[in-house]
Design a protein around this motif. Structure first.
Motif, PDB file in Angstrom:
ATOM      1  N   THR A 275      -7.237   4.583   8.143  1.00  0.00           N
ATOM      2  CA  THR A 275      -6.628   3.804   7.069  1.00  0.00           C
ATOM      3  C   THR A 275      -5.118   4.013   7.066  1.00  0.00           C
ATOM      4  O   THR A 275      -4.589   4.890   7.742  1.00  0.00           O
ATOM      5  CB  THR A 275      -7.198   4.208   5.695  1.00  0.00           C
TER       6      THR A 275
ATOM      7  N   GLN B 225      -5.774   1.467   2.680  1.00  0.00           N
ATOM      8  CA  GLN B 225      -6.161   0.147   3.175  1.00  0.00           C
ATOM      9  C   GLN B 225      -6.514   0.242   4.651  1.00  0.00           C
ATOM     10  O   GLN B 225      -6.072   1.149   5.363  1.00  0.00           O
ATOM     11  CB  GLN B 225      -5.036  -0.863   2.971  1.00  0.00           C
ATOM     12  N   SER B 226      -7.324  -0.700   5.106  1.00  0.00           N
ATOM     13  CA  SER B 226      -7.645  -0.762   6.524  1.00  0.00           C
ATOM     14  C   SER B 226      -6.388  -1.101   7.309  1.00  0.00           C
ATOM     15  O   SER B 226      -5.426  -1.658   6.765  1.00  0.00           O
ATOM     16  CB  SER B 226      -8.743  -1.797   6.778  1.00  0.00           C
ATOM     17  N   LYS B 227      -6.377  -0.789   8.584  1.00  0.00           N
ATOM     18  CA  LYS B 227      -5.148  -0.947   9.370  1.00  0.00           C
ATOM     19  C   LYS B 227      -4.668  -2.397   9.405  1.00  0.00           C
ATOM     20  O   LYS B 227      -3.465  -2.654   9.396  1.00  0.00           O
ATOM     21  CB  LYS B 227      -5.368  -0.428  10.794  1.00  0.00           C
ATOM     22  N   GLU B 228      -5.593  -3.345   9.442  1.00  0.00           N
ATOM     23  CA  GLU B 228      -5.187  -4.751   9.474  1.00  0.00           C
ATOM     24  C   GLU B 228      -4.885  -5.300   8.087  1.00  0.00           C
ATOM     25  O   GLU B 228      -4.401  -6.423   7.937  1.00  0.00           O
ATOM     26  CB  GLU B 228      -6.272  -5.607  10.152  1.00  0.00           C
ATOM     27  N   GLY B 229      -5.142  -4.476   7.040  1.00  0.00           N
ATOM     28  CA  GLY B 229      -4.798  -4.866   5.679  1.00  0.00           C
ATOM     29  C   GLY B 229      -5.792  -5.767   4.993  1.00  0.00           C
ATOM     30  O   GLY B 229      -5.512  -6.294   3.904  1.00  0.00           O
ATOM     31  N   HIS B 230      -6.991  -5.935   5.549  1.00  0.00           N
ATOM     32  CA  HIS B 230      -7.980  -6.830   4.966  1.00  0.00           C
ATOM     33  C   HIS B 230      -8.812  -6.165   3.878  1.00  0.00           C
ATOM     34  O   HIS B 230      -9.430  -6.854   3.055  1.00  0.00           O
ATOM     35  CB  HIS B 230      -8.922  -7.371   6.051  1.00  0.00           C
ATOM     36  N   ILE B 231      -8.864  -4.834   3.883  1.00  0.00           N
ATOM     37  CA  ILE B 231      -9.701  -4.114   2.921  1.00  0.00           C
ATOM     38  C   ILE B 231      -8.840  -3.099   2.179  1.00  0.00           C
ATOM     39  O   ILE B 231      -8.080  -2.349   2.793  1.00  0.00           O
ATOM     40  CB  ILE B 231     -10.865  -3.388   3.624  1.00  0.00           C
TER      41      ILE B 231
ATOM     42  N   PRO C 149      -7.451  -9.419  -6.189  1.00  0.00           N
ATOM     43  CA  PRO C 149      -8.299  -9.945  -5.115  1.00  0.00           C
ATOM     44  C   PRO C 149      -8.137 -11.456  -4.959  1.00  0.00           C
ATOM     45  O   PRO C 149      -7.998 -12.184  -5.950  1.00  0.00           O
ATOM     46  CB  PRO C 149      -9.717  -9.590  -5.577  1.00  0.00           C
TER      47      PRO C 149
ATOM     48  N   SER D 259     -13.280 -12.809  -2.694  1.00  0.00           N
ATOM     49  CA  SER D 259     -13.274 -11.413  -2.258  1.00  0.00           C
ATOM     50  C   SER D 259     -14.567 -10.719  -2.687  1.00  0.00           C
ATOM     51  O   SER D 259     -15.149 -11.052  -3.731  1.00  0.00           O
ATOM     52  CB  SER D 259     -12.084 -10.671  -2.868  1.00  0.00           C
TER      53      SER D 259
END
Length: 514
Positions: free
Chosen positions: A457, A472-478, A498, A502
């Motif tokens: 994260t 947050q997840s690395k790609e920023g989606h979560i 959200p 979402s």
């Protein structure tokens, strides 16, 4: 080279290793007021034999110094060739351009194994708050009044620092079990104290006789741990102190002197013999001992992390820490990503370069500037699972961090972009105390459910808001909201908006929430 290495590790005069024993009496066992009596295994054994001290440094000089300096010169030439032709140069500019590996930023959690000669005594004065440092016991047993009083009671005034070496047998050291415990706890890398400030190496080194191959356990304590880490999918780190409390140095006429921490040269005295057992005198501490020793280790064990220590009040150029780091980078280039911390040493008028230089910055019980933790650079908190750096027989369940306190601390570190390198303290013979193992298992159970919000994260502003930490997840989606307390019937998350459709879910549950 192998033949020369063989000559350095064999045919050692008994006087050099100080293993000509004479019997001495046991320490008194009555309890003096205010000074604790150690458990039987952490105080002087009955009828112990300790070596007589004589001028063995001079004997070592005559027998080994010439060969070792010749071997060191060969090793340093290799280092210079690799660095001159490699991508990474021993300069601040080149060092600063090296990125922190992605795997390091993803790992979040590691095991720091604090274990060595100091673990035999296993003691430091108790504190209500703050860290305790039993791993400085050897140095302080004759420099600090509290340690002096304790040592005289439990070990005897005539028991010297290096008398611990024959007692360090590592009979209960099981590296494969340590690696498995680390894996079960959710840790991703292990860093043992390969060489602390006293200079005793846990591996057989060609550049000293003060090592686990020639003394104490008489075997390599590092290789089986490296193998166990690789079997378990864990990264392995090389903790290496660039400074030592004392080291024998030869002057221009070949006479023995003693280099103290920070390059303070003092005259030789017989007292130093019981602090430098097995050390081989050289002309240049950095070029004929430190750099060759570290780079030989890198060649032999191929670590993933170089974790410097002993950096305060030492000039980085004089200690040649850039040579070691650039060699480490160049040896790994094209094969794997590696990392070096920020404890290189200082410049003139500067104590150190922590939080200024290195793939990751290091924080020890909150000593790093707050701004450096705000996700601007990879960083790592190192702290004990208890208050102690090094085994302390006084540790109990009460001062080993609780599972909840650990989780609260851990999620705040991760939320601010850091890793946690948790210090565990093996006991006098290399076993992990039950109270520490049990705590690690509790941590592993929590991470088995909630690790998705921890590993791989990245920080998410506002990082921590009251009792809620964010990642947050690395790609920023979560976005992950990690709660330190159960919120009750309603949860309000400030700053979280959200997008349409979402999904909101809780890790460990099978259904989503509206």
């Amino acid at each position: 080279m192998n033949k020369r290495l063989h000559l350095l590790s064999k045919q050692i005069p008994a006087g050099l290793l100080f293993f000509l024993f004479v019997a001495i009496g046991s320490v008194q066992s009555q309890q003096e007021e205010g000074i604790p009596l150690a458990p039987r295994q952490n105080r002087r054994p009955d009828n112990i034999q300790r070596p007589p001290y004589k001028s063995s440094l001079d004997e070592g000089k005559e027998t080994f110094s010439g060969n070792m300096m010749q071997l060191a010169a060969h090793q340093y030439e290799t280092v210079k060739k690799v660095n001159s032709s490699g991508k990474w140069k021993p300069t601040p500019e080149s060092i600063d351009s090296h990125p922190a590996p992605e795997w390091f930023k993803d790992a979040k959690f590691g095991m720091f194994i604090d274990w060595g000669l100091w673990s035999i005594a296993g003691w430091a004065p108790k504190k209500e708050n703050g860290a305790m440092y039993p791993d400085w016991y050897e140095y302080r047993l004759d420099t600090d009044t509290a340690f002096i009083a304790y040592h005289e009671k439990n070990w005897g005034k005539d028991f010297k620092r290096d008398d611990f070496i024959p007692l360090f047998t590592a009979k209960n050291y099981h590296p494969e079990q340590l690696a498995e415990i680390a894996r079960e706890a959710g840790m991703k890398y292990i860093i043992p104290f390969c060489k602390h400030h006293g200079g005793f190496c846990l591996w057989p080194s060609s550049f000293t006789q003060r090592d686990a191959g020639d003394m104490g356990p008489h075997r390599d304590l590092i290789q089986p741990l490296v193998e166990s880490c690789r079997e378990k999918g864990l990264k392995f780190g090389f903790y290496f102190s660039i400074e030592e409390w004392e080291y024998p140095i030869l002057d221009t006429e070949g006479r023995m002197q003693i280099r103290m921490w920070g390059n303070d040269i003092k005259p030789y005295t017989l007292e130093i013999e019981n602090k430098c057992t097995g050390k081989i005198a050289v002309n240049n501490y950095a070029l004929e001992y430190l750099v060759p020793q570290a780079t030989e280790f890198i060649d032999k064990y191929d670590p993933d992390i170089l974790w410097y220590d002993g950096d305060w009040n030492t000039n980085v150029e004089a200690i040649h820490a850039y040579d070691i780091a650039s060699y480490f980078y160049n040896q790994a280039e094209g094969r794997k990503e590696v990392a070096v911390n920020d404890r290189y040493g200082g410049h003139v008028g500067e104590k150190w370069q922590r939080s200024k230089r290195g793939d990751f910055f290091t924080n020890e019980y909150g000593d790093m500037e707050k701004e450096a933790k705000q996700a601007i650079h990879a960083w790592e908190e190192c702290r004990g699972i208890s208050q102690s750096f090094g085994y302390n027989w006084q540790d109990t369940d009460e001062n080993v961090i609780t599972s909840k306190a650990f989780i609260d601390m851990f999620v705040e570190i991760v939320a601010h972009g850091g890793n946690l390198l948790l210090v565990v303290n093996l006991n006098e013979q290399g076993a992990l105390p039950n109270v520490q193992e049990n705590r690690l298992k509790d941590i592993g159970k929590w991470l088995a459910v909630n690790g998705e919000g921890i590993y791989a994260t990245r920080p998410f502003y506002p990082y921590v808001d009251g009792t809620t930490a964010y990642t947050q997840s690395k790609e920023g989606h979560i976005i992950y909201a990690i709660l330190k307390e159960w919120p009750g019937k309603e949860l309000n998350l400030k700053g979280i908006h959200p997008v349409k459709d979402s999904k909101i879910s809780m890790l460990g549950c099978d259904h989503s929430f509206d």
